[in-house]
Write a protein that holds these residues in place. Structure first.
Motif, PDB file in Angstrom:
ATOM      1  N   ALA A 171       0.842  -1.194   0.000  1.00  0.00           N
ATOM      2  CA  ALA A 171       0.000   0.000   0.000  1.00  0.00           C
ATOM      3  C   ALA A 171       0.881   1.249   0.000  1.00  0.00           C
ATOM      4  N   SER A 218       9.468   2.927  -1.402  1.00  0.00           N
ATOM      5  CA  SER A 218      10.501   3.839  -1.923  1.00  0.00           C
ATOM      6  C   SER A 218      11.697   3.900  -0.987  1.00  0.00           C
ATOM      7  N   THR A 219      11.409   3.878   0.307  1.00  0.00           N
ATOM      8  CA  THR A 219      12.491   3.892   1.285  1.00  0.00           C
ATOM      9  C   THR A 219      13.401   2.692   1.075  1.00  0.00           C
ATOM     10  N   CYS A 230       3.964   2.382   2.661  1.00  0.00           N
ATOM     11  CA  CYS A 230       4.441   1.241   3.446  1.00  0.00           C
ATOM     12  C   CYS A 230       5.960   1.156   3.449  1.00  0.00           C
ATOM     13  N   GLY A 231       6.617   2.026   2.709  1.00  0.00           N
ATOM     14  CA  GLY A 231       8.080   2.044   2.771  1.00  0.00           C
ATOM     15  C   GLY A 231       8.775   1.477   1.544  1.00  0.00           C
TER      16      GLY A 231
HETATM   17  N1  LIG Z   1      13.315  11.065   4.957  1.00  0.00           N
HETATM   18  C1  LIG Z   1      12.238  10.706   5.683  1.00  0.00           C
HETATM   19  N2  LIG Z   1      12.046  11.219   6.906  1.00  0.00           N
HETATM   20  C2  LIG Z   1      10.976  10.868   7.644  1.00  0.00           C
HETATM   21  N3  LIG Z   1      10.028   9.999   7.255  1.00  0.00           N
HETATM   22  C3  LIG Z   1      10.149   9.462   6.033  1.00  0.00           C
HETATM   23  C4  LIG Z   1      11.266   9.787   5.171  1.00  0.00           C
HETATM   24  N4  LIG Z   1      11.120   9.096   4.016  1.00  0.00           N
HETATM   25  C5  LIG Z   1       9.990   8.385   4.160  1.00  0.00           C
HETATM   26  N5  LIG Z   1       9.401   8.599   5.345  1.00  0.00           N
HETATM   27  C6  LIG Z   1       8.169   7.970   5.828  1.00  0.00           C
HETATM   28  O1  LIG Z   1       8.262   6.614   5.555  1.00  0.00           O
HETATM   29  C7  LIG Z   1       7.013   6.095   5.157  1.00  0.00           C
HETATM   30  C8  LIG Z   1       7.172   5.317   3.873  1.00  0.00           C
HETATM   31  O2  LIG Z   1       7.447   6.180   2.808  1.00  0.00           O
HETATM   32  P1  LIG Z   1       7.740   5.631   1.356  1.00  0.00           P
HETATM   33  O3  LIG Z   1       8.913   4.763   1.390  1.00  0.00           O
HETATM   34  O4  LIG Z   1       7.812   6.814   0.441  1.00  0.00           O
HETATM   35  O5  LIG Z   1       6.435   4.792   1.038  1.00  0.00           O
HETATM   36  P2  LIG Z   1       5.903   4.197  -0.343  1.00  0.00           P
HETATM   37  O6  LIG Z   1       6.957   4.403  -1.375  1.00  0.00           O
HETATM   38  O7  LIG Z   1       5.634   2.768  -0.061  1.00  0.00           O
HETATM   39  O8  LIG Z   1       4.643   4.915  -0.672  1.00  0.00           O
HETATM   40  C9  LIG Z   1       6.066   7.275   5.031  1.00  0.00           C
HETATM   41  O9  LIG Z   1       5.197   7.242   6.136  1.00  0.00           O
HETATM   42  C10 LIG Z   1       6.965   8.469   5.101  1.00  0.00           C
HETATM   43  O10 LIG Z   1       6.334   9.500   5.808  1.00  0.00           O
END
Ligand SMILES: Nc1ncnc2c1ncn2[C@@H]1O[C@H](COP(=O)(O)OP(=O)(O)O)[C@@H](O)[C@H]1O
Ligand SMILES: [Mg+2]
Lengths: 274, 356
Positions: free
Chosen positions: A59, A65-66, A62-63
């Motif tokens: 969803a 991209s992270t 969920c992380g």
């Molecule tokens: N640099 C960051 N600092 C703080 N929170 C982050 C950062 N990058 C991502 N997040 C948080 O991590 C969660 C996952 O983000 P993301 O990886 O972009 O999700 P997805 O790609 O699955 O939609 C989100 O809740 C976002 O707010």
């Protein structure tokens, strides 16, 4: 007829020591200061085999991209380790991220140059890559003169210019219209198969493809990994044995998509219950 | 890297050999896929489907020479059709017509101002020695021209302005890069640098005279103090406006450190940097005039500022107005002839110029 086999999430860390294009080993990631931390990823283990096409499904938020950023080396995991033996992976985003001050061809040549390709060979190599994504005449085109689908294909050519064995893709087709997306699915499958049929083991291309679109995942992947949300964990994996070329409207694709969607909805529903 | 030598041949043939290419009915299928995949948008998508197929079919036959296999040719043709339908059509107006349509409105405005001025002169709103006519001003310009001194006044100022500007660019660029990239430096002098922009550069003249006396050094010091902050600030805001996406993309293809600055950071910051340069020129020119007005010594050479001051000493209003007009003309001319075309070119090549 069984088109899919279920693998337990634990399968990835049963000490599989075979060759891999990427090994994500018990990776966790939190953001924020100690005390007010947000645990985004929790103990994730995924191995991508050489030449394998894995879709990471989950969803929004969920992380995904992270995790991809960690694999690309743009950020460091809070715990665990990530190995990419084939060198720095190539990364493609939802936005094309092409440089608007360069032409399509020059964008590709910059990647070639940074990889160390001698000047004399860059032009030919860039033209070859453009031809691979079927944009033969686009060398001198500015980014803003290209359509969304063409931009993503140039971005794909630029990623391939890195000659990396691992291609990371972060919802690369999510912003495209459905017709274009469908065509690019065909293209991606074709290019992935072309790279892997080119003979030498060094030419293998593994893909780790992030999406929140279940059908897209089933259309493309050999293996679908479902992530749960908050914190992101590997919820379940599916091996997709439907032979390529698949079509997104194939009934086998639809059947597995329904099954995965059910599971995904279950994961999402858990968050509404507290 | 090993694959580089071997791949060109195989890749060129790949579309034909690829046994797993999509089926022959690729284009009709994708249309349905579009409809099923996005139910909400399917109604809107439907009309676009027919022309897409038509165009795809047309280019597929045209491109059949390049794609040998029917399946590969179909996907290629479909793609060619999509590309053709979805690409922006770039058309440019003829150069002369653009120039004429751009120049006409300001010309009209100038004519109106001259007319009002002439009227005010005619009805003696002020005595003639306080408000000369446009013609008087023209005469005093003409007189300087006939004496052969006019161009040398202009040249003295323009060459000073250009030299001061070039030095300001060199200093301002390095300073801007450091402020933009080094957190501690930005915290320390960032606010001061942007505050300095609002300090009128005339304020530096007394200090500069005390330091350097009535010399060229005073003039250049004032120009530098006026122009460096805006150039540095332009670069800083240019860097700040860079989409993080470009920096991420740059890092993933290996543009880090100085390579990253050269290939990603600087080109990405160029629009903001150019705006800073433009403003830097304006500030150079203004500061130069302020300095020339006050720093008046016989051995310094006569620039437009000094000309203006001489006009005041002689109480010759048409001389004063002529000098003001010259200063304005040079300032506008350099902006129009040098900065505007460069800026337009950069913005257009990036698709950032909205056509009116
Ligand atoms: N640099 C960051 N600092 C703080 N929170 C982050 C950062 N990058 C991502 N997040 C948080 O991590 C969660 C996952 O983000 P993301 O990886 O972009 O999700 P997805 O790609 O699955 O939609 C989100 O809740 C976002 O707010
Ligand atoms: Mg994301």
């Amino acid at each position: 007829m069984t088109t899919s086999t279920l693998t337990k999430p634990a399968a990835a860390d049963t000490g599989n020591t075979g060759p891999h294009a990427a090994r994500i080993h018990h990776v966790s990631k939190s953001f924020g200061r100690p005390g007010a931390q947000q645990h985004v990823l929790d103990d994730i283990s995924i191995d991508v085999a050489p030449g394998e096409f894995v879709c990471l499904l989950g969803a929004s938020g969920c992380g995904k991209s992270t995790l991809l950023g960690l694999v690309a080396g743009l950020d460091k995991p809070s715990a665990g380790s990530i190995e990419t033996p084939g060198g720095r992976p190539a990364l493609m985003f939802q936005e094309h991220a092409l440089f608007p001050w360069l032409t399509a061809g020059r964008n590709i040549e910059l990647a070639l140059r940074l990889r160390g390709v001698p000047r004399a060979e860059r032009r030919t190599e860039a033209e070859r890559l453009l031809e691979l994504v079927r944009l033969k005449g686009a060398y001198g085109k500015r980014v803003h003169e290209l359509s969304g689908g063409m931009r993503q294909r140039v971005a794909m050519a630029r990623a391939l210019a890195q000659d990396s064995q691992l291609l990371l893709m972060d919802e690369p087709f999510a912003a495209l219209d459905a017709i274009t997306r469908d065509v690019l699915h065909d293209e991606l499958t074709r290019i992935w198969q072309t790279q892997n049929n080119s003979g030498s083991a060094a030419g293998n291309l593994s893909v780790l493809f992030v999406t929140h679109n279940v059908r897209e995942a089933v259309r493309l992947a050999e293996r679908v990994v479902l992530l749960s949300s908050r914190p992101g964990r590997v919820a379940r994996e599916w091996q997709v044995d439907i032979p390529q070329p698949r079509r997104i409207e194939d009934s086998a694709v639809a059947d597995l998509s329904i099954e995965i969607t059910e599971q995904l909805r279950g994961e999402i529903r858990r968050h509404g219950q507290h | 890297m090993a694959s580089t030598e071997t791949t060109p041949q195989s890749a060129a043939e790949a579309p034909g050999e690829d046994p797993t290419g999509p089926a022959a009915d690729a284009d009709t299928d994708s249309a349905t896929a579009g409809a099923t995949d996005a139910p909400a948008g399917s109604a809107a998508d439907a009309p676009a489907t027919a022309p897409a197929e038509a165009a795809a079919g047309a280019s597929a036959t045209g491109a059949s020479g390049t794609g040998p296999g029917p399946a590969a040719g179909d996907l290629a043709g479909l793609e060619a059709g999509l590309d053709a339908l979805d690409s922006a059509v770039v058309s440019r107006q003829p150069w002369l017509r653009t120039a004429v349509s751009k120049a006409f409105p300001p010309l009209v405005a100038v004519v109106i101002v001259l007319g009002l001025w002439q009227l005010a002169y005619h009805f003696q709103l002020k005595p003639h020695y306080l408000l000369p006519s446009p013609l008087d001003v023209y005469r005093s310009l003409r007189q300087k021209w006939l004496e052969g001194t006019l161009l040398s006044f202009v040249w003295t100022s323009v060459s000073r302005g250009a030299l001061g500007f070039v030095a300001s660019v060199a200093i301002g660029t390095v300073l801007g890069l450091i402020v933009a990239q080094v957190k501690a430096v930005r915290a320390a002098i960032g606010p001061i640098l942007s505050g300095l922009q609002s300090l009128p550069s005339v304020a530096w003249v007394p200090a500069a005279i005390i330091w350097f006396g009535l010399s060229d050094a005073t003039i250049y010091a004032v120009v530098l103090l006026g122009a460096v902050p805006s150039i540095a600030n332009g670069l800083v805001s240019g860097v700040d406006q860079i989409s993080p996406l470009y920096l991420r993309a740059g890092r993933t293809i290996g543009a880090t450190g100085l390579t990253g600055v050269r290939h990603v950071l600087l080109p990405a910051a160029l629009p903001g940097y150019l705006a800073g340069l433009k403003q830097g020129w304006a500030f150079s020119w203004r500061s130069l005039m302020a300095a020339e007005l006050i720093v008046n010594a016989p051995d310094l050479g006569t620039g437009l500022g000094q000309l203006l001051e001489q006009g005041r000493e002689l109480q010759d209003m048409s001389w004063v107005l002529a000098a003001i007009l010259l200063i304005l003309t040079v300032g506008i001319g350099i902006e129009l002839l040098i900065f505007a075309p460069i800026e337009r070119r950069v913005l257009r090549s990036r698709g950032l110029l909205v056509k009116s």
